[in-house]
Design an enzyme around this catalytic site. Sequence first.
Site, PDB file in Angstrom:
ATOM      1  N   CYS A 138      54.416  20.832  66.528  1.00  0.00           N
ATOM      2  CA  CYS A 138      55.470  21.447  65.697  1.00  0.00           C
ATOM      3  C   CYS A 138      55.468  22.964  65.768  1.00  0.00           C
ATOM      4  CB  CYS A 138      55.314  21.007  64.251  1.00  0.00           C
ATOM      5  SG  CYS A 138      55.544  19.234  64.076  1.00  0.00           S
ATOM      6  N   HIS A 192      60.110  25.955  60.850  1.00  0.00           N
ATOM      7  CA  HIS A 192      59.951  24.568  61.291  1.00  0.00           C
ATOM      8  C   HIS A 192      60.306  23.644  60.127  1.00  0.00           C
ATOM      9  CE1 HIS A 192      58.422  20.875  62.750  1.00  0.00           C
ATOM     10  NE2 HIS A 192      57.391  20.858  61.924  1.00  0.00           N
ATOM     11  N   ASN A 250      61.859  15.479  60.618  1.00  0.00           N
ATOM     12  CA  ASN A 250      61.019  16.402  61.383  1.00  0.00           C
ATOM     13  C   ASN A 250      61.099  16.015  62.860  1.00  0.00           C
ATOM     14  OD1 ASN A 250      58.980  17.852  62.588  1.00  0.00           O
ATOM     15  ND2 ASN A 250      57.379  17.270  61.133  1.00  0.00           N
TER      16      ASN A 250
HETATM   17  N1  ACO Z   1      57.574   5.889  50.097  1.00  0.00           N
HETATM   18  C1  ACO Z   1      57.129   5.601  48.874  1.00  0.00           C
HETATM   19  N2  ACO Z   1      55.916   5.981  48.425  1.00  0.00           N
HETATM   20  C2  ACO Z   1      55.137   6.680  49.257  1.00  0.00           C
HETATM   21  C3  ACO Z   1      55.547   7.026  50.565  1.00  0.00           C
HETATM   22  C4  ACO Z   1      56.820   6.590  50.976  1.00  0.00           C
HETATM   23  N3  ACO Z   1      57.309   6.873  52.202  1.00  0.00           N
HETATM   24  N4  ACO Z   1      54.569   7.739  51.166  1.00  0.00           N
HETATM   25  C5  ACO Z   1      53.564   7.835  50.281  1.00  0.00           C
HETATM   26  N5  ACO Z   1      53.903   7.207  49.120  1.00  0.00           N
HETATM   27  C6  ACO Z   1      53.131   7.079  47.881  1.00  0.00           C
HETATM   28  C7  ACO Z   1      51.648   7.164  48.129  1.00  0.00           C
HETATM   29  O1  ACO Z   1      51.138   5.885  48.460  1.00  0.00           O
HETATM   30  C8  ACO Z   1      51.148   7.663  46.794  1.00  0.00           C
HETATM   31  O2  ACO Z   1      51.079   6.582  45.899  1.00  0.00           O
HETATM   32  P1  ACO Z   1      49.839   6.483  44.855  1.00  0.00           P
HETATM   33  O3  ACO Z   1      49.970   7.698  43.982  1.00  0.00           O
HETATM   34  O4  ACO Z   1      50.112   5.192  44.161  1.00  0.00           O
HETATM   35  O5  ACO Z   1      48.603   6.506  45.692  1.00  0.00           O
HETATM   36  C9  ACO Z   1      52.267   8.560  46.314  1.00  0.00           C
HETATM   37  O6  ACO Z   1      53.429   8.195  47.067  1.00  0.00           O
HETATM   38  C10 ACO Z   1      51.983  10.037  46.532  1.00  0.00           C
HETATM   39  O7  ACO Z   1      51.516  10.203  47.855  1.00  0.00           O
HETATM   40  P2  ACO Z   1      51.152  11.619  48.429  1.00  0.00           P
HETATM   41  O8  ACO Z   1      50.606  11.476  49.813  1.00  0.00           O
HETATM   42  O9  ACO Z   1      50.343  12.395  47.435  1.00  0.00           O
HETATM   43  O10 ACO Z   1      52.609  12.287  48.476  1.00  0.00           O
HETATM   44  P3  ACO Z   1      52.996  13.761  48.765  1.00  0.00           P
HETATM   45  O11 ACO Z   1      53.775  14.278  47.638  1.00  0.00           O
HETATM   46  O12 ACO Z   1      51.833  14.576  49.272  1.00  0.00           O
HETATM   47  O13 ACO Z   1      53.990  13.591  49.985  1.00  0.00           O
HETATM   48  C11 ACO Z   1      54.041  13.919  52.376  1.00  0.00           C
HETATM   49  C12 ACO Z   1      53.518  13.046  51.225  1.00  0.00           C
HETATM   50  C13 ACO Z   1      55.551  13.867  52.357  1.00  0.00           C
HETATM   51  C14 ACO Z   1      53.508  13.344  53.675  1.00  0.00           C
HETATM   52  C15 ACO Z   1      53.551  15.370  52.160  1.00  0.00           C
HETATM   53  O14 ACO Z   1      52.166  15.390  51.879  1.00  0.00           O
HETATM   54  C16 ACO Z   1      53.822  16.251  53.358  1.00  0.00           C
HETATM   55  O15 ACO Z   1      54.948  16.495  53.722  1.00  0.00           O
HETATM   56  N6  ACO Z   1      52.754  16.787  53.993  1.00  0.00           N
HETATM   57  C17 ACO Z   1      52.909  17.595  55.179  1.00  0.00           C
HETATM   58  C18 ACO Z   1      53.173  16.693  56.353  1.00  0.00           C
HETATM   59  C19 ACO Z   1      53.507  17.470  57.600  1.00  0.00           C
HETATM   60  O16 ACO Z   1      53.773  18.644  57.561  1.00  0.00           O
HETATM   61  N7  ACO Z   1      53.478  16.723  58.709  1.00  0.00           N
HETATM   62  C20 ACO Z   1      53.878  17.261  59.967  1.00  0.00           C
HETATM   63  C21 ACO Z   1      52.792  18.074  60.538  1.00  0.00           C
HETATM   64  S1  ACO Z   1      53.330  19.052  61.832  1.00  0.00           S
HETATM   65  C22 ACO Z   1      53.032  18.361  63.383  1.00  0.00           C
HETATM   66  O17 ACO Z   1      52.599  19.057  64.248  1.00  0.00           O
HETATM   67  C23 ACO Z   1      53.326  16.967  63.682  1.00  0.00           C
END
Ligand code: ACO
Length: 351
Positions: A113, A278, A308
């Site tokens: 990314c 990004h 993304n």
């Molecule tokens: N649908 C419904 N519920 C979900 C989903 C989903 N798609 N995904 C996770 N949950 C649930 C989890 O199981 C958790 O439930 P629990 O509380 O019962 O355990 C709850 O939602 C909260 O999960 P978190 O992981 O804490 O959610 P968060 O608010 O952190 O969002 C996310 C997750 C969107 C992945 C976020 O952390 C994020 O965007 N992080 C950065 C990711 C990123 O930048 N990735 C690309 C990297 S760049 C590259 O080079 C590829």
Amino acid sequence: MGGITIVGTGRHAPGAPVTNEMLARVMDTSDEWIRRRTGIEQRHFAEDGMGASDIAVPAAQRAIEAAGLTTKDIDYILFCTMTPDFLFPGSGGLLGAKLGIRGVPALDIRQQCCAMPFALQVANGLVASRAAKNVLIVGAEAHAGFMPWQKWEALLDPEVKVASEDYQRATRHRALAVLFGDGAGAMVVRASETAERGLIDVEVHTDGDDAEHIFIEGSGFRRRPYVTPEQITNEEHIPSMEGRDLFKCAVTRLPEVVRSLCERNDVALDDVDWFVAHQANDRINRVVVQSLGVDPERVPSNIAKYGNTSGATIPILVDEMYRDGRAKPGQLVCFLALGSGLHWGAALMRL
Ligand code: ACO
């Protein structure tokens, strides 16, 4: 002459949009969760058999045409992807052949990314050293290959039944699977004709200690053989992601690198017309905006439409901005990105 400047842009999103509701047919998720946590409303997926180099072709052709050039004028290809057609060789050479410019050097940039800040730095060096005149920078991704469901037809047809095992597998990977979409963006860059315009500076960083925040464990050459049926059974072909850790890295390192780059170039944050970031998660960008104290109007977003698209997000957004008239000559742009590696960085350019 100044640093490199953008002379043409293009983009391509394969296939019809796949909405959040469609994803909820193959795993336990909801439109409400995805929108609130990420800002994503839909994404595109390329059909089976279509690789990053195929998705890149229309984007590249549009960029070359917009530059008023032909493919024969391109003398270097920088191909940014984390989802190449093959483990090797890279996709840049495949794109060159598909564009009918066999023999033109092609370099794959593997910064995920964060590919664009690196690609701009490399392109600038190539042009400054006279190794190239018109560089085609392409970001293209075919993420569909690592999606964790098997019944692709269920996305389109609510009547198609998904086996419980398949649904559970996809649900285990839902935090990752809802984020990514396929697409390509392209830019033709060349030396600016005046010193006032063009790339000003790039600051990039890498920290391999954080490599496992998001990576694909399976099919790597540490192992003999490098791919086994067990790796598929263990779902090691699907990226493993520590979402919260990545989120924290992004919201600390991105403001840091933007401030550092602006300071060392005597540029006030208020002087920057656009922060082209990004598109990993709209929430990340909102926190970065807050931390920098800049006007959110100057931080364009298109994640709702594409999700993304990793190495493609910045060139897709740049193409939208050129085509809808937001990007204008003379504006100061700061590009910023963080990706698997971890790599992070920013670039300043006067359009
Ligand atoms: N649908 C419904 N519920 C979900 C989903 C989903 N798609 N995904 C996770 N949950 C649930 C989890 O199981 C958790 O439930 P629990 O509380 O019962 O355990 C709850 O939602 C909260 O999960 P978190 O992981 O804490 O959610 P968060 O608010 O952190 O969002 C996310 C997750 C969107 C992945 C976020 O952390 C994020 O965007 N992080 C950065 C990711 C990123 O930048 N990735 C690309 C990297 S760049 C590259 O080079 C590829």
